[in-house]
Design a protein around this motif. Sequence first.
Motif, PDB file in Angstrom:
ATOM      1  N   HIS A  37       0.838  -1.204   0.000  1.00  0.00           N
ATOM      2  CA  HIS A  37       0.000   0.000   0.000  1.00  0.00           C
ATOM      3  C   HIS A  37       0.873   1.254   0.000  1.00  0.00           C
ATOM      4  O   HIS A  37       0.630   2.196  -0.768  1.00  0.00           O
ATOM      5  CB  HIS A  37      -0.904   0.034   1.240  1.00  0.00           C
ATOM      6  CG  HIS A  37      -1.935  -1.034   1.285  1.00  0.00           C
ATOM      7  ND1 HIS A  37      -2.112  -1.848   2.380  1.00  0.00           N
ATOM      8  CD2 HIS A  37      -2.875  -1.425   0.382  1.00  0.00           C
ATOM      9  CE1 HIS A  37      -3.104  -2.680   2.154  1.00  0.00           C
ATOM     10  NE2 HIS A  37      -3.581  -2.454   0.952  1.00  0.00           N
ATOM     11  N   ILE A  38       1.874   1.249   0.859  1.00  0.00           N
ATOM     12  CA  ILE A  38       2.744   2.422   0.989  1.00  0.00           C
ATOM     13  C   ILE A  38       3.620   2.587  -0.250  1.00  0.00           C
ATOM     14  O   ILE A  38       3.829   3.708  -0.737  1.00  0.00           O
ATOM     15  CB  ILE A  38       3.608   2.314   2.259  1.00  0.00           C
ATOM     16  CG1 ILE A  38       2.715   2.242   3.506  1.00  0.00           C
ATOM     17  CG2 ILE A  38       4.581   3.480   2.358  1.00  0.00           C
ATOM     18  CD1 ILE A  38       1.819   3.452   3.688  1.00  0.00           C
ATOM     19  N   THR A  39       4.126   1.491  -0.790  1.00  0.00           N
ATOM     20  CA  THR A  39       4.962   1.561  -1.984  1.00  0.00           C
ATOM     21  C   THR A  39       4.194   2.146  -3.153  1.00  0.00           C
ATOM     22  O   THR A  39       4.700   3.012  -3.889  1.00  0.00           O
ATOM     23  CB  THR A  39       5.487   0.162  -2.349  1.00  0.00           C
ATOM     24  OG1 THR A  39       6.285  -0.339  -1.273  1.00  0.00           O
ATOM     25  CG2 THR A  39       6.334   0.209  -3.622  1.00  0.00           C
ATOM     26  N   VAL A  40       2.967   1.688  -3.368  1.00  0.00           N
ATOM     27  CA  VAL A  40       2.134   2.225  -4.445  1.00  0.00           C
ATOM     28  C   VAL A  40       1.922   3.721  -4.253  1.00  0.00           C
ATOM     29  O   VAL A  40       2.038   4.511  -5.204  1.00  0.00           O
ATOM     30  CB  VAL A  40       0.775   1.484  -4.497  1.00  0.00           C
ATOM     31  CG1 VAL A  40      -0.247   2.270  -5.310  1.00  0.00           C
ATOM     32  CG2 VAL A  40       0.949   0.099  -5.100  1.00  0.00           C
ATOM     33  N   ALA A  41       1.615   4.132  -3.036  1.00  0.00           N
ATOM     34  CA  ALA A  41       1.371   5.547  -2.771  1.00  0.00           C
ATOM     35  C   ALA A  41       2.610   6.389  -3.055  1.00  0.00           C
ATOM     36  O   ALA A  41       2.518   7.468  -3.674  1.00  0.00           O
ATOM     37  CB  ALA A  41       0.923   5.725  -1.323  1.00  0.00           C
ATOM     38  N   ARG A  42       3.767   5.911  -2.619  1.00  0.00           N
ATOM     39  CA  ARG A  42       5.001   6.679  -2.858  1.00  0.00           C
ATOM     40  C   ARG A  42       5.313   6.764  -4.352  1.00  0.00           C
ATOM     41  O   ARG A  42       5.758   7.807  -4.852  1.00  0.00           O
ATOM     42  CB  ARG A  42       6.169   6.045  -2.106  1.00  0.00           C
ATOM     43  CG  ARG A  42       6.072   6.163  -0.587  1.00  0.00           C
ATOM     44  CD  ARG A  42       7.380   5.838   0.101  1.00  0.00           C
ATOM     45  NE  ARG A  42       7.230   5.773   1.542  1.00  0.00           N
ATOM     46  CZ  ARG A  42       7.161   6.828   2.349  1.00  0.00           C
ATOM     47  NH1 ARG A  42       7.236   8.051   1.840  1.00  0.00           N
ATOM     48  NH2 ARG A  42       7.025   6.667   3.666  1.00  0.00           N
ATOM     49  N   LEU A  43       5.096   5.673  -5.077  1.00  0.00           N
ATOM     50  CA  LEU A  43       5.364   5.677  -6.516  1.00  0.00           C
ATOM     51  C   LEU A  43       4.432   6.632  -7.254  1.00  0.00           C
ATOM     52  O   LEU A  43       4.842   7.279  -8.225  1.00  0.00           O
ATOM     53  CB  LEU A  43       5.224   4.264  -7.081  1.00  0.00           C
ATOM     54  CG  LEU A  43       6.423   3.343  -6.875  1.00  0.00           C
ATOM     55  CD1 LEU A  43       6.080   1.918  -7.308  1.00  0.00           C
ATOM     56  CD2 LEU A  43       7.631   3.848  -7.670  1.00  0.00           C
ATOM     57  N   CYS A  44       3.192   6.730  -6.818  1.00  0.00           N
ATOM     58  CA  CYS A  44       2.265   7.678  -7.434  1.00  0.00           C
ATOM     59  C   CYS A  44       2.803   9.099  -7.333  1.00  0.00           C
ATOM     60  O   CYS A  44       2.716   9.884  -8.288  1.00  0.00           O
ATOM     61  CB  CYS A  44       0.899   7.593  -6.761  1.00  0.00           C
ATOM     62  SG  CYS A  44      -0.084   6.190  -7.263  1.00  0.00           S
ATOM     63  N   LEU A  45       3.353   9.442  -6.175  1.00  0.00           N
ATOM     64  CA  LEU A  45       3.936  10.768  -5.991  1.00  0.00           C
ATOM     65  C   LEU A  45       5.195  10.933  -6.837  1.00  0.00           C
ATOM     66  O   LEU A  45       5.380  11.953  -7.507  1.00  0.00           O
ATOM     67  CB  LEU A  45       4.263  10.988  -4.514  1.00  0.00           C
ATOM     68  CG  LEU A  45       3.075  11.042  -3.550  1.00  0.00           C
ATOM     69  CD1 LEU A  45       3.573  11.046  -2.108  1.00  0.00           C
ATOM     70  CD2 LEU A  45       2.201  12.270  -3.814  1.00  0.00           C
ATOM     71  N   GLN A  46       6.061   9.926  -6.828  1.00  0.00           N
ATOM     72  CA  GLN A  46       7.313  10.006  -7.572  1.00  0.00           C
ATOM     73  C   GLN A  46       7.097  10.121  -9.072  1.00  0.00           C
ATOM     74  O   GLN A  46       7.834  10.828  -9.771  1.00  0.00           O
ATOM     75  CB  GLN A  46       8.171   8.786  -7.255  1.00  0.00           C
ATOM     76  CG  GLN A  46       8.697   8.735  -5.830  1.00  0.00           C
ATOM     77  CD  GLN A  46       9.328   7.403  -5.473  1.00  0.00           C
ATOM     78  OE1 GLN A  46       9.566   6.562  -6.347  1.00  0.00           O
ATOM     79  NE2 GLN A  46       9.574   7.191  -4.196  1.00  0.00           N
ATOM     80  N   ARG A  47       6.085   9.410  -9.584  1.00  0.00           N
ATOM     81  CA  ARG A  47       5.803   9.428 -11.022  1.00  0.00           C
ATOM     82  C   ARG A  47       5.007  10.655 -11.444  1.00  0.00           C
ATOM     83  O   ARG A  47       4.764  10.858 -12.628  1.00  0.00           O
ATOM     84  CB  ARG A  47       5.029   8.173 -11.413  1.00  0.00           C
ATOM     85  CG  ARG A  47       5.747   6.867 -11.159  1.00  0.00           C
ATOM     86  CD  ARG A  47       6.873   6.613 -12.130  1.00  0.00           C
ATOM     87  NE  ARG A  47       6.370   6.446 -13.489  1.00  0.00           N
ATOM     88  CZ  ARG A  47       7.144   6.195 -14.546  1.00  0.00           C
ATOM     89  NH1 ARG A  47       8.440   6.117 -14.389  1.00  0.00           N
ATOM     90  NH2 ARG A  47       6.616   6.053 -15.735  1.00  0.00           N
ATOM     91  N   GLY A  48       4.586  11.477 -10.496  1.00  0.00           N
ATOM     92  CA  GLY A  48       3.818  12.671 -10.817  1.00  0.00           C
ATOM     93  C   GLY A  48       2.371  12.394 -11.165  1.00  0.00           C
ATOM     94  O   GLY A  48       1.696  13.231 -11.779  1.00  0.00           O
ATOM     95  N   PHE A  49       1.873  11.218 -10.774  1.00  0.00           N
ATOM     96  CA  PHE A  49       0.467  10.884 -11.049  1.00  0.00           C
ATOM     97  C   PHE A  49      -0.491  11.660 -10.139  1.00  0.00           C
ATOM     98  O   PHE A  49      -1.684  11.704 -10.407  1.00  0.00           O
ATOM     99  CB  PHE A  49       0.222   9.384 -10.855  1.00  0.00           C
ATOM    100  CG  PHE A  49       0.898   8.508 -11.878  1.00  0.00           C
ATOM    101  CD1 PHE A  49       1.449   9.038 -13.034  1.00  0.00           C
ATOM    102  CD2 PHE A  49       0.981   7.147 -11.684  1.00  0.00           C
ATOM    103  CE1 PHE A  49       2.072   8.233 -13.976  1.00  0.00           C
ATOM    104  CE2 PHE A  49       1.591   6.324 -12.621  1.00  0.00           C
ATOM    105  CZ  PHE A  49       2.138   6.871 -13.770  1.00  0.00           C
ATOM    106  N   CYS A  50       0.036  12.216  -9.060  1.00  0.00           N
ATOM    107  CA  CYS A  50      -0.805  12.973  -8.126  1.00  0.00           C
ATOM    108  C   CYS A  50       0.081  13.885  -7.293  1.00  0.00           C
ATOM    109  O   CYS A  50       1.304  13.729  -7.246  1.00  0.00           O
ATOM    110  CB  CYS A  50      -1.600  12.029  -7.221  1.00  0.00           C
ATOM    111  SG  CYS A  50      -0.553  10.955  -6.215  1.00  0.00           S
ATOM    112  N   ASP A  51      -0.564  14.842  -6.654  1.00  0.00           N
ATOM    113  CA  ASP A  51       0.129  15.742  -5.730  1.00  0.00           C
ATOM    114  C   ASP A  51       0.045  15.246  -4.299  1.00  0.00           C
ATOM    115  O   ASP A  51       0.919  15.547  -3.485  1.00  0.00           O
ATOM    116  CB  ASP A  51      -0.488  17.150  -5.807  1.00  0.00           C
ATOM    117  CG  ASP A  51      -0.439  17.716  -7.216  1.00  0.00           C
ATOM    118  OD1 ASP A  51       0.646  17.704  -7.819  1.00  0.00           O
ATOM    119  OD2 ASP A  51      -1.493  18.159  -7.710  1.00  0.00           O
ATOM    120  N   GLU A  52      -1.012  14.517  -3.997  1.00  0.00           N
ATOM    121  CA  GLU A  52      -1.211  13.937  -2.673  1.00  0.00           C
ATOM    122  C   GLU A  52      -1.889  12.582  -2.822  1.00  0.00           C
ATOM    123  O   GLU A  52      -2.596  12.341  -3.809  1.00  0.00           O
ATOM    124  CB  GLU A  52      -2.101  14.833  -1.798  1.00  0.00           C
ATOM    125  CG  GLU A  52      -1.516  16.190  -1.470  1.00  0.00           C
ATOM    126  CD  GLU A  52      -2.493  17.087  -0.713  1.00  0.00           C
ATOM    127  OE1 GLU A  52      -2.065  18.149  -0.237  1.00  0.00           O
ATOM    128  OE2 GLU A  52      -3.685  16.729  -0.610  1.00  0.00           O
TER     129      GLU A  52
END
Length: 209
Positions: A18-33
Amino acid sequence: MKNVAVMGGAFDPIHEDHITVARLCLQRGFCDEVWFMPSPDRWDKTLNASPDDRFAMLELVTSDEPRFILSDLEIQQGDFRGSYVFLMSLKEKFPNTDFRLLVGADSYGNIPHWRDPLHFYGTEYNGHLLLRDIGLIVFARNGYPKPDVAEHLAKGYAPLYWLGAEEGFVGKYSSTQIRKDLWRNRNEKPAGLDPKVYRYIIENDLYRA
């Protein structure tokens, strides 16, 4: 507009994927939060830990990242209404926010059959509305294919973003397996479980067979 990825679910318990997916979303620029939205108790699914305990475990592993937002809005909603009804309420409450739903590849194919649980035995499917109105961030799950993005967009659906091995994500853990490991042996921390969460589980006597 601010882009927000909504990670809903039982989090029974929260684990490292869960945490890895969330961090990757931020790193890839898919979201701001990333907003973590634990679900309330559900009539269609047996949950093992209370909403308060599941919220507390989430708090332990999200507090170190200011772009992780932990919210009890879905819990406070009361009746479990499913993703579409809840996301529409978020859009109304936060009109300047573009919400994107985080969902596993195992769930993606079933979205057209999603509906409001209060009308579960009727024909009021709303999954097609979710696909039309809400962007998706789909993450890989073992044994399930990557969605065909071109086909998805050709149907008039909202944008779809993919998180798989090529983006740095290979899912390894599940809450179901973690609970089974705890039932078998409470004296050893299951793989994929944060030590702080494991300590909370033991101290609060959760997931006992």
